[in-house]
Design an enzyme around this catalytic site. Structure first.
Site, PDB file in Angstrom:
ATOM      1  N   ASP A 151      -3.597   2.253  -8.048  1.00  0.00           N
ATOM      2  CA  ASP A 151      -4.792   1.553  -7.561  1.00  0.00           C
ATOM      3  C   ASP A 151      -5.957   2.497  -7.286  1.00  0.00           C
ATOM      4  OD1 ASP A 151      -4.079  -1.154  -7.588  1.00  0.00           O
ATOM      5  OD2 ASP A 151      -2.986  -0.975  -5.701  1.00  0.00           O
ATOM      6  N   HIS A 170       0.322  -2.505 -12.389  1.00  0.00           N
ATOM      7  CA  HIS A 170       1.533  -2.174 -11.638  1.00  0.00           C
ATOM      8  C   HIS A 170       2.823  -2.451 -12.399  1.00  0.00           C
ATOM      9  CE1 HIS A 170      -0.971  -1.216  -8.320  1.00  0.00           C
ATOM     10  NE2 HIS A 170      -1.416  -2.432  -8.162  1.00  0.00           N
ATOM     11  N   HIS A 214     -19.930  18.388  29.131  1.00  0.00           N
ATOM     12  CA  HIS A 214     -20.336  18.584  30.522  1.00  0.00           C
ATOM     13  C   HIS A 214     -19.376  17.948  31.524  1.00  0.00           C
ATOM     14  CE1 HIS A 214     -24.058  18.843  28.070  1.00  0.00           C
ATOM     15  NE2 HIS A 214     -24.392  19.801  28.915  1.00  0.00           N
ATOM     16  N   HIS A 260      -4.644  -8.076 -11.923  1.00  0.00           N
ATOM     17  CA  HIS A 260      -4.417  -6.666 -12.247  1.00  0.00           C
ATOM     18  C   HIS A 260      -2.939  -6.288 -12.123  1.00  0.00           C
ATOM     19  CE1 HIS A 260      -3.741  -5.738  -8.030  1.00  0.00           C
ATOM     20  NE2 HIS A 260      -3.598  -4.473  -8.296  1.00  0.00           N
ATOM     21  N   ASP A 317      -7.135 -10.445  -6.663  1.00  0.00           N
ATOM     22  CA  ASP A 317      -6.877  -9.882  -7.981  1.00  0.00           C
ATOM     23  C   ASP A 317      -5.388  -9.809  -8.318  1.00  0.00           C
ATOM     24  OD1 ASP A 317      -6.964  -8.622 -10.407  1.00  0.00           O
ATOM     25  OD2 ASP A 317      -8.513  -7.192  -9.839  1.00  0.00           O
TER      26      ASP A 317
END
Lengths: 455, 183
Positions: free
Chosen positions: A363, A221, A111, A216, A213
């Site tokens: 990941d 990786h 509007h 990991h 973490d």
């Protein structure tokens, strides 16, 4: 504004025992728990909404989300920054459809209600149809968030009127944040543009991965590390001289070897650059922080911002339902860096932590599978193991926060879920416990604190 | 033509001959087949030493916005790589520990709308194309990436090598958890 949630209030403490070191899997997929998170955590936390460098001029704006609520962040003519809902008070339509830009007005397509960059209602299409008694323009602007505040370039906003100031919210974590935000004169900036991607996973998996973490990395990786560094594997972790530090749900895990994350970026010129400025960094931040910077490290600011100091990816995990988040990524650099170093860092980040990056690709796959598998009606009742390093807490005379020895640890993750539980259960934010008792209360500039505290 | 369209698709030149058009069309099809088959050794041979492989991240902005999100190489990008950087990315697959690549993703690249034009440099040709890249992995994960490319290919003996590629993906938010694919 008051954020009230009607209906039953589940006992959230049933979902974890952090002294024992376990979590209930339902917090990663249950729709009711997710709704409660939006009210109790996202509508009450200080949330990252912008970096000052994204809005250099008056009229510059960007759109983002606080939880699932869309907001506009806009630079005002007086230099301040306002944050308001991206929703017209008339029928609720969006008033801005761009990710970013510069404007004088936000005009609703429906509007023609028009708002200035401060969110104030300035005019409507065919305004004569409203009698004076119908509308008070002052009260029909775009709804402002309760509070906006900044910390060294990062802009945060909260819907909560009450509760801690941003400085108190970040607390002793500021001492760690200075390593990212204040390691050189002039502070930081984000490189132009933002890469967004969708991951079918619960938002907490991203945050907890970056908060602590390190464990990991060497496994998940391995391929990423070798690809960026001529086949070299991850440097070994020194469990004696690496740490987890948790402050009110924020967390930073780090080594003290000074080079690990810089090595992972795979850009020798960037490594040389930081070695050049490290003596200055030591003068500025103290010996300890200058040795932490550049080490294998990762960090998250509660509830949903993460970064890798040294690798320079900066990201936000935006919740989009219990089993989906949108990952927004930027590159953060020091303003005073030469252009070629900024370019090297930007390319390095895109090759490691962009959606096509050699690290990032592995990941999303993990988090998405954790989320969907945890949902099984039998599987969801099995506890998850968060006990790594549970007895390794230490008192450290330099490092603030709840400190654990050994970078391979679930300590910061436990700290994050403790804060999650504190917020989910607290009726009043002021009543939430400080974890731990802050050492730097009343210290307004943590850069000057080398890190020697009376215990 | 809008300003953005001009950024994405540079001014067009003179069309190449039927013979050249055929040769380059076959070249981009062959390249797509190599990518489908994960024949990256073959693919890298099709890349020139001075390659620029660029896929910018493009924010949604209003038409009046003059920010050049396409040509500005200092901005965020999915890819902004030279040949060495492409090889680095590919070397991840040689490590034997790229866990998320095993089992393998199933790829299909569909390349269409190929147009070949002369450039100002002899032996270099501009090739426009559209792509539809489909990925499927594990049980029922799938996604589609659709967009356009503008390439420069250079004659190299009896074949052609890719010198420059600009990829414009039509996503704002990448609707995928990763980009383990070249387009």
């Amino acid at each position: 504004m008051r954020i009230e949630r009607m209906g039953r209030e589940p006992e959230f403490s049933q979902y974890m025992d952090l002294k024992e070191g376990w979590l209930d899997r339902r917090i990663f997929s249950d729709a009711e728990i997710y709704e409660e998170e939006l009210y109790r955590i996202f509508a009450r936390s200080w949330l990252f909404v912008a970096h000052e460098s994204q809005l250099p001029k008056a009229g510059d704006f960007l759109t983002t989300h606080m939880g699932e609520d869309g907001v506009i962040v806009a630079r005002q003519p007086d230099g301040s920054i306002k944050v308001f809902l991206n929703s017209c008070p008339h029928r609720g339509n969006k008033v801005c459809f761009a990710d970013a830009g510069n404007t004088r007005r936000f005009v609703c397509n429906y509007h023609g209600w028009a708002f200035d960059t401060g969110g104030e209602l300035k005019g409507m299409h065919e305004e004569y149809c409203y009698d004076e008694i119908d509308i008070d323009r002052k009260k029909n602007g775009l709804k402002q968030v309760a509070r906006v505040a900044g910390y060294k370039g990062l802009v945060f906003a909260t819907f909560a009127e009450d509760g801690p100031s941003l400085d108190a919210w970040l607390g002793d974590f500021r001492w760690y944040l200075d390593m990212l935000l204040d390691n050189e004169d002039g502070g930081t900036e984000l490189i132009g543009g933002c890469i967004k991607s969708v991951i079918n996973a619960n938002w907490k998996f991203g945050v907890e991965n970056f908060i602590g973490d390190a464990y990991h990395a060497g496994w998940t990786h391995d391929s990423g590390c070798r690809s960026m560094n001529n086949g070299e594997p991850f440097p070994p972790v020194d469990m004696e001289n690496s740490y987890h530090a948790s402050v009110n749900g924020h967390g930073w895990e780090f080594g003290t070897e000074g080079v690990g994350d810089l090595f992972l970026l795979g850009r020798p010129k960037v490594m040389e650059y930081y070695e050049r400025i490290r003596p200055k960094m030591a003068q500025r931040l103290g010996e300890m922080r200058s040795q932490i910077f550049g080490s294998v490290a990762s960090a998250s600011i509660f509830p949903n911002v993460s970064f890798l100091p040294g690798i320079s990816t900066f990201r936000q995990w935006q919740p989009k339902g219990p089993m989906e988040f949108e990952l927004k990524t930027w590159v953060i650099v020091n303003k005073s860096m030469p252009d070629d170093i900024k370019d090297e860092i930007t390319k390095g980040v895109m090759q490691t932590f962009g959606p096509g990056g050699t690290f990032e690709m592995d990941d999303g796959e993990n988090w998405s599978n954790c989320t969907t598998v945890n949902r099984g009606v039998v599987t969801r009742h099995e506890r998850l193991h968060y006990r790594c390093g549970i007895s390794r807490q230490i008192e450290h005379d330099t490092l603030p926060g709840i400190v654990y020895r050994g970078q391979y640890n679930d300590a910061n993750q436990r700290g994050f879920y403790q804060r999650w539980l504190d917020m989910m259960e607290a009726d009043k934010l002021d009543a939430m416990p400080e974890r731990p008792e802050p050492r730097l209360t009343g210290v307004s500039e943590t850069r000057d604190v080398p890190g020697l505290f009376a215990l | 033509m809008t300003k953005n369209a001009t950024f994405e698709r540079p001014q067009t030149g003179q069309s190449a001959s039927l013979e050249l058009t055929h040769a380059l069309t076959q070249t981009v099809y062959r390249e797509a087949r190599m990518l489908d088959d994960e024949n990256y050794v073959g693919w890298v041979k099709m890349l020139a030493d001075d390659l620029l492989y660029h896929m910018p991240g493009i924010e949604t902005r209003y038409r009046r916005d003059k920010t050049d999100q396409v040509n500005d190489l200092t901005r965020m990008a999915y890819y902004n790589d030279n040949l060495e950087e492409i090889k680095k990315r590919l070397s991840r697959l040689e490590t034997g520990t790229a866990w998320s690549e095993d089992p393998a993703t199933r790829y299909t690249h569909i390349i269409t709308n190929v147009e070949v034009e002369m450039t100002e440099k002899e032996g270099e040709y501009q090739v426009f194309s559209n792509f539809y890249a489909y990925r499927n992995r594990n049980e029922r994960e799938e996604d589609s990436l659709i967009g356009n490319r503008v390439d420069i290919w250079r004659e190299a003996g009896a074949a052609f090598q890719l010198v420059k590629r600009r990829i414009i993906l039509k996503h704002n938010v990448l609707l995928s958890k990763n980009l383990n694919i070249f387009l």
